[in-house]
Motif scaffolding. Structure first.
Motif, PDB file in Angstrom:
ATOM      1  N   SER A 153      46.775  24.706   3.990  1.00 35.01           N
ATOM      2  CA  SER A 153      47.131  26.112   4.192  1.00 35.01           C
ATOM      3  C   SER A 153      47.259  26.895   2.887  1.00 35.01           C
ATOM      4  O   SER A 153      47.201  28.126   2.891  1.00 35.01           O
ATOM      5  CB  SER A 153      48.453  26.211   4.955  1.00 35.01           C
ATOM      6  N   THR A 175      51.019  20.917  15.229  1.00 35.05           N
ATOM      7  CA  THR A 175      49.911  21.572  15.925  1.00 35.05           C
ATOM      8  C   THR A 175      50.499  22.585  16.891  1.00 35.05           C
ATOM      9  O   THR A 175      50.891  22.227  18.016  1.00 35.05           O
ATOM     10  CB  THR A 175      49.048  20.547  16.684  1.00 35.05           C
ATOM     11  N   LEU A 187      42.329  29.969  20.765  1.00 33.21           N
ATOM     12  CA  LEU A 187      42.146  29.379  19.434  1.00 33.21           C
ATOM     13  C   LEU A 187      40.767  28.740  19.391  1.00 33.21           C
ATOM     14  O   LEU A 187      40.435  27.914  20.241  1.00 33.21           O
ATOM     15  CB  LEU A 187      43.239  28.341  19.186  1.00 33.21           C
ATOM     16  N   TRP A 200      43.937  23.590  14.759  1.00 31.73           N
ATOM     17  CA  TRP A 200      44.831  24.271  13.824  1.00 31.73           C
ATOM     18  C   TRP A 200      46.079  23.420  13.604  1.00 31.73           C
ATOM     19  O   TRP A 200      46.786  23.091  14.551  1.00 31.73           O
ATOM     20  CB  TRP A 200      45.218  25.636  14.386  1.00 31.73           C
ATOM     21  N   THR A 201      46.292  23.035  12.358  1.00 32.69           N
ATOM     22  CA  THR A 201      47.520  22.328  12.010  1.00 32.69           C
ATOM     23  C   THR A 201      48.186  23.045  10.853  1.00 32.69           C
ATOM     24  O   THR A 201      47.524  23.670  10.022  1.00 32.69           O
ATOM     25  CB  THR A 201      47.238  20.872  11.604  1.00 32.69           C
ATOM     26  N   LYS A 216      44.885  37.374  16.170  1.00 37.44           N
ATOM     27  CA  LYS A 216      45.352  36.205  15.443  1.00 37.44           C
ATOM     28  C   LYS A 216      46.666  35.732  16.034  1.00 37.44           C
ATOM     29  O   LYS A 216      47.355  36.473  16.764  1.00 37.44           O
ATOM     30  CB  LYS A 216      45.527  36.509  13.958  1.00 37.44           C
ATOM     31  N   ALA A 242      46.228  31.759  12.370  1.00 39.47           N
ATOM     32  CA  ALA A 242      44.869  31.359  12.724  1.00 39.47           C
ATOM     33  C   ALA A 242      44.237  32.452  13.576  1.00 39.47           C
ATOM     34  O   ALA A 242      44.934  33.150  14.317  1.00 39.47           O
ATOM     35  CB  ALA A 242      44.886  30.040  13.480  1.00 39.47           C
TER      36      ALA A 242
END
Length: 413
Positions: free
Chosen positions: A76, A312, A337, A341-342, A373, A386
């Motif tokens: 990230s 997650t 999504l 995504w983590t 988002k 995300a």
């Protein structure tokens, strides 16, 4: 050549034995005995007191007696803990991460080839010196770009750095401009490069945050060449030198990146470690010894992996909102999504999500188009976001229906 060999052998032996040696620009004079080879380097005074670290973890950040330090989540780019993260400081040979990054990107784009020959000018030549870190490129010789890259990363060669700087930038000053342009592009806001090596200059500075940004870029953008940062030794011109990053010898989860040392910079280390699917980047600036920079890095990484975990928040493909669409055959489209995504969060803390959808979507909308988002927070602090995408196509409505929809929209205002 014999003098060079005598100098390198104690260095390699010291690293193999676990005794850290002075790095980069400030090697001691050639050592004359094995006992001298094992003496600890003289301490370089860092900040008078350990700076106070900042983190979202209950109980606070670790105490590290370095002038600045930082721990970043690679995925990230989030800073998990830091102290004096934005203070511009002398980076010593950590500078060479930008030098190697520019070489790697030129190789990736085809501007350079691995087999291209780089000439060694008198300015680049180390003159057989043992007072600075060198690849020991002979004067007026040529070396391939890939050998030069290894000489920069593994041997911390000032001669290799200067030679490639002249080759790519026309001069070291010209290459420094390329370095600063790239630093600006990456968002390194507290960095200014004057040379390709990190040799002392009052205007040559970088912050811990900026160096972590650079390390992240190397890992992300230079996947073909990043394994070089984990190589423990490199032999060139008949001289074998060991990588000065001691953690490569003691921690199998560490795979880079770079050490640095000058009197003004103190002892510095940028490290990357990956454990159980989570990669962390640590930066230590201006501490007292090679042993201290290794110990503090171990402590910081252990604290990071012990206090943070992967989460997650949402699964891909699951609708999490409905986006309104104007002038379409459908008035709405599910927002999902689009990919896994983590995020990295403090252990045991719950993660909340909030959906933000675009208010002005107009048909046609293609499946997979970004429609908003999702923002994740933990303990009231944003920890990641995300994009959300349209789950299906929304075709534009017919001419008459669009006219009616425009009219309705006017009355809605």
């Amino acid at each position: 050549m014999q003098t060079k060999r005598l100098f390198i052998l104690p260095l390699a032996f010291a690293i193999a034995a676990g005794t850290l040696v002075p790095d980069s620009e400030s090697f001691a004079a050639p050592q004359k005995s094995k006992s001298a080879a094992h003496k600890k380097p003289a301490a370089t005074a860092p900040a008078a007191a350990a700076p106070v670290g900042e983190t979202a973890v209950a109980g606070g950040a670790p105490v590290l007696p370095a002038k600045a330090w930082l721990l970043m989540d690679f995925d990230s780019g989030e800073v998990l803990a830091s102290a004096n993260a934005d203070e511009p400081l002398p980076p010593a040979s950590l500078t060479k991460m930008m030098t190697s990054y520019l070489v790697e990107q030129a190789l990736r784009t085809g501007r350079l080839k691995k087999t291209d020959l780089v000439p060694v000018s008198e300015h680049a030549w180390c003159r057989g010196s043992s007072s600075e870190s060198c690849m020991y490129l002979p004067l007026n010789s040529q070396a391939t770009v890939i050998d030069i890259l290894r000489g920069i990363v593994i041997q911390s060669g000032n001669d290799a750095s200067k030679a490639i700087a002249e080759y790519m930038g026309g001069s070291e000053e010209g290459f420094a401009k390329l370095m600063n342009d790239e630093a600006k592009r990456l968002g390194m806001t507290n960095t200014h490069f004057v040379n390709a090596t990190g040799l002392p200059d009052p205007a040559h500075k970088a912050s811990a945050r900026d160096l972590a940004i650079l390390a992240r870029a190397i890992i992300r953008d230079s996947s073909e060449f990043y394994p070089i940062y984990a190589e423990r030794e490199f032999t060139y011109n008949g001289i074998k030198q060991g990588n000065r990053n001691a953690l490569l010898y003691t921690d199998p989860t560490v795979d880079g990146l770079k050490t640095g040392h000058t009197q003004d910079a103190g002892y510095c280390l940028v490290t990357s470690s990956k454990r159980n699917g989570m990669r962390l980047i640590s930066v230590i600036l201006n501490t007292t010894s090679a042993q201290a920079r290794a110990d503090q890095t171990r402590k910081l990484l252990a604290w990071g992996f012990g206090n943070f975990e992967k989460a997650t928040p949402l699964q891909p493909g699951t609708p999490v909102g409905t986006a309104k669409v104007a002038f379409g055959k459908a008035d709405t489209v599910p927002a999902v999504l689009g990919s896994p995504w983590t995020i990295t969060v403090p252990r045991g803390q719950k993660v909340q999500t909030a959906v933000q959808l675009k208010p002005d979507l107009e048909a046609p909308v293609k499946k997979g188009a970004v429609v908003g988002k999702v923002v994740a927070t933990s303990n009231g602090k944003p920890v990641g976001e995300a994009p959300l995408v349209a789950q299906a196509d929304v075709e534009q409505s017919g001419l008459m229906l669009r006219g009616w929809q425009h009219l309705l929209k006017l009355f809605d205002k």
